[in-house]
Each structure stands twice: as structure tokens, then as C-alpha cells.
Design a protein around this motif. Structure first.
Motif, PDB file in Angstrom:
ATOM      1  N   LYS A  59       0.711  -1.208  -0.346  1.00 33.03           N
ATOM      2  CA  LYS A  59       0.061  -0.391   0.197  1.00 33.03           C
ATOM      3  C   LYS A  59       1.101   1.214  -0.039  1.00 33.03           C
ATOM      4  N   LYS A  60       2.066   1.330   0.757  1.00 33.03           N
ATOM      5  CA  LYS A  60       3.237   2.511   0.498  1.00 33.03           C
ATOM      6  C   LYS A  60       3.551   2.355  -0.699  1.00 33.03           C
ATOM      7  N   ILE A  61       3.831   1.321  -1.671  1.00 35.34           N
ATOM      8  CA  ILE A  61       3.778   1.970  -2.892  1.00 35.34           C
ATOM      9  C   ILE A  61       3.607   2.081  -3.795  1.00 35.34           C
ATOM     10  N   LYS A  62       1.904   1.801  -3.314  1.00 35.54           N
ATOM     11  CA  LYS A  62       0.958   2.145  -4.844  1.00 35.54           C
ATOM     12  C   LYS A  62       0.995   3.750  -3.827  1.00 35.54           C
ATOM     13  N   LEU A  63       0.904   3.975  -3.168  1.00 35.11           N
ATOM     14  CA  LEU A  63       1.332   6.128  -2.439  1.00 35.11           C
ATOM     15  C   LEU A  63       2.194   6.553  -3.381  1.00 35.11           C
ATOM     16  N   LEU A  64       3.415   5.904  -3.216  1.00 40.26           N
ATOM     17  CA  LEU A  64       4.585   6.626  -4.149  1.00 40.26           C
ATOM     18  C   LEU A  64       4.390   6.735  -4.777  1.00 40.26           C
ATOM     19  N   LEU A  65       3.759   5.674  -5.935  1.00 42.55           N
ATOM     20  CA  LEU A  65       4.112   5.931  -7.134  1.00 42.55           C
ATOM     21  C   LEU A  65       2.775   6.836  -7.642  1.00 42.55           C
ATOM     22  N   LYS A  66       1.953   6.873  -6.564  1.00 46.38           N
ATOM     23  CA  LYS A  66       1.194   8.368  -7.207  1.00 46.38           C
ATOM     24  C   LYS A  66       1.233   9.190  -7.350  1.00 46.38           C
ATOM     25  N   TYR A  67       2.127   9.693  -5.958  1.00 43.56           N
ATOM     26  CA  TYR A  67       2.930  10.646  -5.317  1.00 43.56           C
ATOM     27  C   TYR A  67       3.560  11.322  -6.754  1.00 43.56           C
ATOM     28  N   TYR A  68       4.981  10.277  -6.867  1.00 44.21           N
ATOM     29  CA  TYR A  68       5.683  10.838  -6.933  1.00 44.21           C
ATOM     30  C   TYR A  68       5.476  11.018  -8.408  1.00 44.21           C
ATOM     31  N   GLN A  69       5.048   9.779  -8.655  1.00 43.10           N
ATOM     32  CA  GLN A  69       5.084   9.030 -10.374  1.00 43.10           C
ATOM     33  C   GLN A  69       5.943   9.350 -10.992  1.00 43.10           C
ATOM     34  N   PRO A  70       7.351   8.260 -10.583  1.00 45.82           N
ATOM     35  CA  PRO A  70       8.372   8.370 -11.173  1.00 45.82           C
ATOM     36  C   PRO A  70       8.331   7.770 -12.629  1.00 45.82           C
ATOM     37  N   ASP A  71       9.514   7.621 -13.533  1.00 45.62           N
ATOM     38  CA  ASP A  71       9.429   6.612 -14.465  1.00 45.62           C
ATOM     39  C   ASP A  71       9.195   5.054 -14.972  1.00 45.62           C
ATOM     40  N   ILE A  72      10.797   4.851 -14.062  1.00 39.89           N
ATOM     41  CA  ILE A  72      10.633   3.475 -13.885  1.00 39.89           C
ATOM     42  C   ILE A  72      11.032   3.253 -11.982  1.00 39.89           C
ATOM     43  N   GLU A  80       8.334  -6.678 -14.293  1.00 37.34           N
ATOM     44  CA  GLU A  80       8.998  -7.941 -14.170  1.00 37.34           C
ATOM     45  C   GLU A  80       9.649  -8.897 -13.545  1.00 37.34           C
ATOM     46  N   CYS A  81       9.838  -9.729 -12.376  1.00 44.95           N
ATOM     47  CA  CYS A  81      10.236  -9.904 -11.635  1.00 44.95           C
ATOM     48  C   CYS A  81      11.186 -11.254 -12.294  1.00 44.95           C
ATOM     49  N   VAL A  82      13.264 -11.131 -11.796  1.00 45.51           N
ATOM     50  CA  VAL A  82      13.637 -11.442 -11.754  1.00 45.51           C
ATOM     51  C   VAL A  82      14.307 -12.256 -10.040  1.00 45.51           C
ATOM     52  N   GLY A  83      13.625 -13.355  -9.707  1.00 43.21           N
ATOM     53  CA  GLY A  83      14.166 -12.953  -8.499  1.00 43.21           C
ATOM     54  C   GLY A  83      13.836 -12.016  -7.356  1.00 43.21           C
ATOM     55  N   GLU A  84      13.916 -11.269  -6.879  1.00 47.95           N
ATOM     56  CA  GLU A  84      14.033 -11.163  -5.748  1.00 47.95           C
ATOM     57  C   GLU A  84      14.348  -8.759  -5.989  1.00 47.95           C
ATOM     58  N   LEU A  85      14.832  -8.803  -7.701  1.00 53.39           N
ATOM     59  CA  LEU A  85      14.896  -8.271  -8.583  1.00 53.39           C
ATOM     60  C   LEU A  85      13.531  -8.156  -8.847  1.00 53.39           C
ATOM     61  N   CYS A  86      13.181  -6.479  -9.282  1.00 53.31           N
ATOM     62  CA  CYS A  86      11.999  -6.521  -9.840  1.00 53.31           C
ATOM     63  C   CYS A  86      12.072  -5.050 -10.228  1.00 53.31           C
ATOM     64  N   ILE A  87      11.224  -4.631 -11.256  1.00 57.92           N
ATOM     65  CA  ILE A  87      10.995  -3.679 -12.399  1.00 57.92           C
ATOM     66  C   ILE A  87       9.760  -2.956 -12.434  1.00 57.92           C
ATOM     67  N   LEU A  88       9.125  -1.940 -11.932  1.00 58.71           N
ATOM     68  CA  LEU A  88       7.608  -1.160 -12.785  1.00 58.71           C
ATOM     69  C   LEU A  88       9.122  -0.162 -13.772  1.00 58.71           C
ATOM     70  N   SER A  89       7.767  -0.134 -14.613  1.00 59.49           N
ATOM     71  CA  SER A  89       7.666   1.115 -15.827  1.00 59.49           C
ATOM     72  C   SER A  89       6.986   1.815 -16.210  1.00 59.49           C
ATOM     73  N   LYS A  90       6.218   2.944 -16.783  1.00 55.55           N
ATOM     74  CA  LYS A  90       5.893   3.853 -17.809  1.00 55.55           C
ATOM     75  C   LYS A  90       6.057   3.227 -18.996  1.00 55.55           C
ATOM     76  N   HIS A  91       7.224   2.971 -19.073  1.00 59.86           N
ATOM     77  CA  HIS A  91       8.032   2.609 -21.337  1.00 59.86           C
ATOM     78  C   HIS A  91       8.423   0.589 -21.033  1.00 59.86           C
ATOM     79  N   LEU A 139      15.985   0.401 -21.321  1.00 55.47           N
ATOM     80  CA  LEU A 139      14.375   0.261 -21.393  1.00 55.47           C
ATOM     81  C   LEU A 139      14.109   1.949 -22.429  1.00 55.47           C
ATOM     82  N   TYR A 140      13.366   1.781 -23.257  1.00 52.61           N
ATOM     83  CA  TYR A 140      13.134   2.866 -24.110  1.00 52.61           C
ATOM     84  C   TYR A 140      12.269   4.579 -24.296  1.00 52.61           C
ATOM     85  N   LEU A 141      12.693   5.052 -23.927  1.00 52.63           N
ATOM     86  CA  LEU A 141      11.759   6.546 -23.519  1.00 52.63           C
ATOM     87  C   LEU A 141      12.035   7.117 -24.422  1.00 52.63           C
TER      88      LEU A 141
END
Length: 332
Positions: A123-136, A158-169, A194-196
Motif C-alpha cells: 500500500k505504501k508502494i502504491k502511494l509512492l507511485l501515485k505521489y511521485y510518478q517516477p518513470d521507473i 518484471e521480477c527476476v528473483g528478488e529484483l523487480c522493475i516497474l516502468s511506464k516505458h 529501456l526505451y524512453l
């Protein structure tokens, strides 16, 4: 007889003050030279004690000298400002202001990295994304997180093991490095293109060798020197690979949990010539981990010279023991 005893007490106190001052000077010298400590096995234990001990202790020790001001010599009094400067530097206090002006929005990329182990909350990750709107958003220790539940705006994840990425691009994974290279398990780095828009960024999401087990052994007084040698070798292999990669890949970033402060000699050997966002414009205390009295910066965002830095800061906790780091970069 009373005068003799009083003189003896004053002389002993004078010797104590001089000894205490010399001890403070020695401590300041040791922490100042940490980045250049030789790679000798006998220095590894004191190195990690100085790197991961509560750093405020040095500043508090120097405060005692202020109460002893009248007993200090003139040279000792003149030396105190330098000692306090060293102790504040040891606390990783930043006074670097942003030299860049804001440019067109399409040339800016915003990145957040966070180790969300030990209590990170969705839930805190969701708030962080909503407030700061990072690209990655790059996450470490995220194997228990379901990215599909976090935010619909981040279509690429994508998650590869414990390493994950969320991206708008859109992105593609180009490589991953397993700790099997150094006799461990899991991945210590995952690489992406990453293609921006018209730009292509190269990003490494990393979670490097932890020293937690060694610190526990030091506390117990049961250190195995063969384990120390293995630990130092592993860290040099991991950092050496990443250092070589970023030097030869344009528009590249190394992002994540390095498990090492910038004062460590291994960091200096491999990353001292690479831009560190918080070191360049971080203001105030930029600790990224706070646990058991330990406040330290071990999470970093490094970037190549094809970027200019707008802003870098440590932001609010997501519930774990690490604090996220957010950086805004201009793509040249």
C-alpha cells in the motif's frame, strides 16, 4: 601534603585530557583514510567496524572536548574545528546544491530505487507511485511482492528473483548475473534496455553482497578469516563487473542496494570515478538504512556522463529498514 595531592590530581587530569584528545585525532584520521585503506586481511575487521558502527559516536566523543575547553592547549583548540568537520563528513552530511535548471519535461527521467525487505508494504508502494510518478521503480528484496496489484499505470513490469522493475516505458532484459559466479545463490544484477521515446537507457538493478553475517560474527567474536577472504573477493568481483559495464555502456545507470557506503575502499576502487546522485546534490543526512542504531547510506544511484542531474533525495520509508532513493536526470 594537600597541595601535593592536588597538583598530582591536576597533572593526572592533564595527561587524561591529552590522551583523550590524541585518541580523538587518531579516530578522525582512521575514518578519513578509510577510502584508501590497503586490502589486507588483518584490516578488514577494523574496516567494517568503522564503516558500520554508529557514526554519531565520533561526533559525541568530540563534544566532550568542548567541556574540556579550558584544559586544552592552544594548538588543540585550533584543531577542534577540523576534527568536527571530519566527524560531520563521516556522518555523510551533504551540502551540495543543484546547479541545473529545469528543462523540457520530455528530457527528464525520474527513477526510484528501494529495498523493500524487512517489512516493505504494497500500500505504501502504491502511494509512492501515485505521489511521485517516477518513470521507473526498481525494487530489491521484492520476491513476495505481486507487481500486478501495485499500479495499472505501470504497464511494463518484471521480477527476476528478488529484483523487480516497474516502468511506464517498454524495456527488455538483456542479461542477469547470478551469485553462482561467487559461490552464492540468486541474482546480484539484472540488466535492461529501456526505451524512453527516442532514447535508450541501460539500467542495472543490483543487490550486492551483504556483510550482515560478518558483522554478526564480529559481535560474537567468532570471525573465520577464510570467510573474510571469500567475502572481499565476492565484493570485488561484483563491483568490478558493474564498473566495467557502466564505463563501456552509454546512457547507463547502476541502481539499487550496494550494501556498502562510499567510504569503503572497494567502492572507491570501482566506483569513485562514476557519478553518484546523492553525493553530487544530496543535502543534509542521506541515510538509506536505519536499524539498531545504524544510520548509513548503502543504497545508491550511479549514472554515466550522458546525463545531467536535477535532483536526488532520500524519501519516506515504505515500511522496511531501507529508505527509497529518488533521482531526476536530464537526458543529454
Amino acid at each position: 601534603m594537600k597541595n601535593y595531592m592536588w597538583d598530582k590530581i591536576k597533572n593526572n587530569f592533564h595527561y587524561f585530557v591529552n590522551f583523550y584528545f590524541i585518541a580523538c585525532c587518531l579516530a578522525c584520521a582512521l575514518v578519513t583514510l578509510l577510502p584508501w585503506w590497503p586490502s589486507t586481511i588483518f584490516l578488514v575487521i577494523p574496516k567494517y567496524i568503522l564503516l558500520f558502527a554508529p557514526r554519531r559516536l565520533l561526533f559525541l566523543a568530540l563534544l566532550v572536548l568542548l567541556f574540556l575547553w579550558n584544559n586544552l592547549s592552544k594548538i588543540q583548540k585550533y584543531s577542534l574545528p577540523l576534527l568536527f568537520f571530519i566527524s560531520i563528513k563521516y556522518l555523510d552530511f551533504g551540502m551540495n546544491f543543484n546547479p541545473n535548471n529545469i528543462v523540457e519535461e520530455h528530457k527528464i527521467v525520474k527513477i526510484i530505487t528501494a529495498n523493500i525487505g524487512e517489512g516493505g508494504q504494497v500500500k505504501k508502494i502504491k502511494l509512492l507511485l501515485k505521489y511521485y510518478q517516477p518513470d521507473i521503480l526498481l525494487l530489491q528484496d521484492a520476491n513476495s511482492i505481486s507487481l500486478k496489484k501495485i499500479d495499472i499505470d505501470y504497464m511494463f513490469f518484471e521480477c527476476v528473483g528478488e529484483l523487480c522493475i516497474l516502468s511506464k516505458h517498454p524495456f527488455e532484459r538483456t542479461n542477469q548475473l547470478s551469485r553462482a559466479l561467487v559461490g552464492g545463490w540468486g541474482n546480484f544484477a539484472v540488466f535492461y534496455k529501456l526505451y524512453l521515446g527516442e532514447n535508450t537507457l541501460n539500467i542495472a538493478n543490483v543487490h550486492l553482497q551483504s556483510v550482515h553475517s560478518l558483522l554478526v560474527d564480529i559481535q560474537k567474536g567468532s570471525v573465520n578469516f577464510s570467510d573474510i577472504v571469500q567475502l572481499e573477493d565476492n565484493k570485488r568481483i561484483e563491483t568490478g563487473i558493474l564498473s566495467s559495464w557502466i564505463k563501456y555502456e552509454p546512457y547507463s545507470l547502476i541502481v539499487g542496494d550496494f550494501n556498502m557506503p562510499i567510504e569503503e575502499n572497494i567502492y572507491q576502487e570501482n566506483f569513485s570515478m562514476i557519478n553518484n546522485a546523492l553525493s553530487d546534490v544530496g543535502i543534509g543526512f542521506n541515510d538509506t538504512i536505519r536499524i539498531d542504531g545504524l544510520s548509513l547510506r548503502i543504497d545508491h544511484i550511479l549514472f554515466s556522463n550522458q546525463f545531467d542531474l536535477i535532483d536526488a533525495q532520500v524519501i519516506e520509508s515504505l515500511g522496511g529498514d531501507h529508505l527509497p532513493v529518488m533521482v531526476s536526470l536530464i537526458i543529454k
